[in-house]
Design a protein around this motif. Sequence first.
Motif, PDB file in Angstrom:
ATOM      1  N   GLU A  97       0.518  -1.241  -0.075  1.00  0.00           N
ATOM      2  CA  GLU A  97       0.017   0.096  -0.161  1.00  0.00           C
ATOM      3  C   GLU A  97       1.157   1.486   0.194  1.00  0.00           C
ATOM      4  OE1 GLU A  97      -3.267   0.284   2.897  1.00  0.00           O
ATOM      5  OE2 GLU A  97      -2.874   2.076   3.321  1.00  0.00           O
ATOM      6  N   LYS A  98       2.077   1.277   0.519  1.00  0.00           N
ATOM      7  CA  LYS A  98       2.500   2.474   0.669  1.00  0.00           C
ATOM      8  C   LYS A  98       3.506   2.482  -0.886  1.00  0.00           C
ATOM      9  CE  LYS A  98       7.167   3.936   3.544  1.00  0.00           C
ATOM     10  NZ  LYS A  98       7.661   3.087   4.340  1.00  0.00           N
ATOM     11  N   ASP A  99       3.808   1.502  -1.177  1.00  0.00           N
ATOM     12  CA  ASP A  99       4.331   1.752  -2.388  1.00  0.00           C
ATOM     13  C   ASP A  99       3.421   2.654  -3.011  1.00  0.00           C
ATOM     14  OD1 ASP A  99       6.920   0.529  -2.302  1.00  0.00           O
ATOM     15  OD2 ASP A  99       5.793  -1.533  -2.114  1.00  0.00           O
ATOM     16  N   LEU A 100       2.041   1.822  -3.140  1.00  0.00           N
ATOM     17  CA  LEU A 100       1.113   2.845  -4.574  1.00  0.00           C
ATOM     18  C   LEU A 100       0.429   3.588  -4.184  1.00  0.00           C
ATOM     19  CD1 LEU A 100      -1.777  -0.530  -4.499  1.00  0.00           C
ATOM     20  CD2 LEU A 100       0.115   0.553  -6.106  1.00  0.00           C
ATOM     21  N   LYS A 101       0.780   4.229  -2.906  1.00  0.00           N
ATOM     22  CA  LYS A 101       0.185   5.634  -2.593  1.00  0.00           C
ATOM     23  C   LYS A 101       2.018   6.580  -3.060  1.00  0.00           C
ATOM     24  CE  LYS A 101      -1.954   4.688   1.695  1.00  0.00           C
ATOM     25  NZ  LYS A 101      -2.885   5.424   3.078  1.00  0.00           N
ATOM     26  N   LEU A 102       2.686   6.047  -2.655  1.00  0.00           N
ATOM     27  CA  LEU A 102       3.703   6.319  -3.096  1.00  0.00           C
ATOM     28  C   LEU A 102       4.106   7.487  -4.309  1.00  0.00           C
ATOM     29  CD1 LEU A 102       6.809   8.106  -1.708  1.00  0.00           C
ATOM     30  CD2 LEU A 102       7.821   5.944  -2.314  1.00  0.00           C
ATOM     31  N   TRP A 103       3.339   6.344  -5.128  1.00  0.00           N
ATOM     32  CA  TRP A 103       3.346   6.148  -6.485  1.00  0.00           C
ATOM     33  C   TRP A 103       2.580   7.814  -7.012  1.00  0.00           C
ATOM     34  CZ3 TRP A 103       2.929   0.763  -7.864  1.00  0.00           C
ATOM     35  CH2 TRP A 103       4.167  -0.020  -7.944  1.00  0.00           C
ATOM     36  N   LEU A 104       1.566   7.684  -6.215  1.00  0.00           N
ATOM     37  CA  LEU A 104       0.165   9.015  -6.949  1.00  0.00           C
ATOM     38  C   LEU A 104       0.434   9.730  -6.393  1.00  0.00           C
ATOM     39  CD1 LEU A 104      -3.034   6.102  -6.192  1.00  0.00           C
ATOM     40  CD2 LEU A 104      -1.637   7.256  -8.359  1.00  0.00           C
ATOM     41  N   ASP A 105       1.494  10.090  -4.962  1.00  0.00           N
ATOM     42  CA  ASP A 105       2.243  10.797  -4.606  1.00  0.00           C
ATOM     43  C   ASP A 105       3.669  12.153  -6.460  1.00  0.00           C
ATOM     44  OD1 ASP A 105       0.401  11.346  -2.407  1.00  0.00           O
ATOM     45  OD2 ASP A 105       1.993  10.468  -1.398  1.00  0.00           O
TER      46      ASP A 105
END
Lengths: 106, 234
Positions: A97-105
């Motif tokens: 989840e952390k990876d995905l949120k980072l990519w979207l940021d």
Amino acid sequence: MTLIKFEKNINCANAVTCNHNILEIFEKKLNVLLHLEKDTDKVNGHISISHKQGNHLIFLFLYDKEGVHESHNTVSKKIETVQNNKIIKFKGIKPNEKDLKLWLDK
Amino acid sequence: MSGGMQGGGVPDDLLTTKGDTHGFDTTNARVPIGANTTVLTADSTTALGLAWTAPTDIAPPTTTKGDLSGFSTVQSRIPVTVTNGHVLTSDSTEALGLKWAAVAVGGATVTAFEFTLSTDFSTSSSSYVDVTNLTVDKPTITGGECITTYNISLQNDNDGKLYSKLIDNTTAVAAGKSEFSVNKDTGLTASDTSTADGETLKVQIKASAGSSTVQHDFAAGGDRMSRICGLGVG
């Protein structure tokens, strides 16, 4: 099956464009296809997004089995499977989840 | 003739006082008027078989607001029901032949249900997935049917076909009738029927190519909302 479900503070004026943008980011980062572009394509997963303003609910499914589609039953809360010859197994490194949120940021 | 007799009968002066009446024992006799409000009553113990007596006060059996007077062998109280809305019903098994009872309801039970999507939903799935937050519970009506309509506004960023169907938990409401395919940027309305069994209705979508997006309020006009609504009738 890998399902990563998370909420993200996103506001969008157009859900079609929003979906397209998020899909493009995930496909590029994971180096997989998450949607069919043409009839001969095969996919490794799919995304679903509930576009609540300021609090998007995002689902990323990555398939574990060839030819088996998996999705979330919103009533039973269980994962449902159906045969789908467009499905191929995801063999990459599973993000969190952390990876995905980072990519979207970014 | 004189002496106050007429013919062979009643003397003229038999009655002397206002209200007197004519009686008889072994001869004609005066029945003197009684006191005010008394009534003339048969009474074998008196010489003339009559007596002026105070009328018997027959008290009504009712005691409480709403009570009624009934009868079986004597006048009796029919107490008011404790439940508002009850009606008086004949019932030969009751001591007084009457009882208070609830109104018998006839006709059909009709229950409306509706849910409108409040948030856009999109998916890139090529198999059916549930549209998050577009579910509604049907009413439970024994032996009843639900007439359901669902409207859905779909958009695609690709030219692929979009598919939608209405699902009754895990079973299509009416296989072959409830599944639709549409071109991009299309709204559709479909109706169907199913049993009024309390199951949850939901909408599923998929895209043959591209992504399918369900809109809740197209172009802010609200004319292409996505919703499930219906009537349960039984």
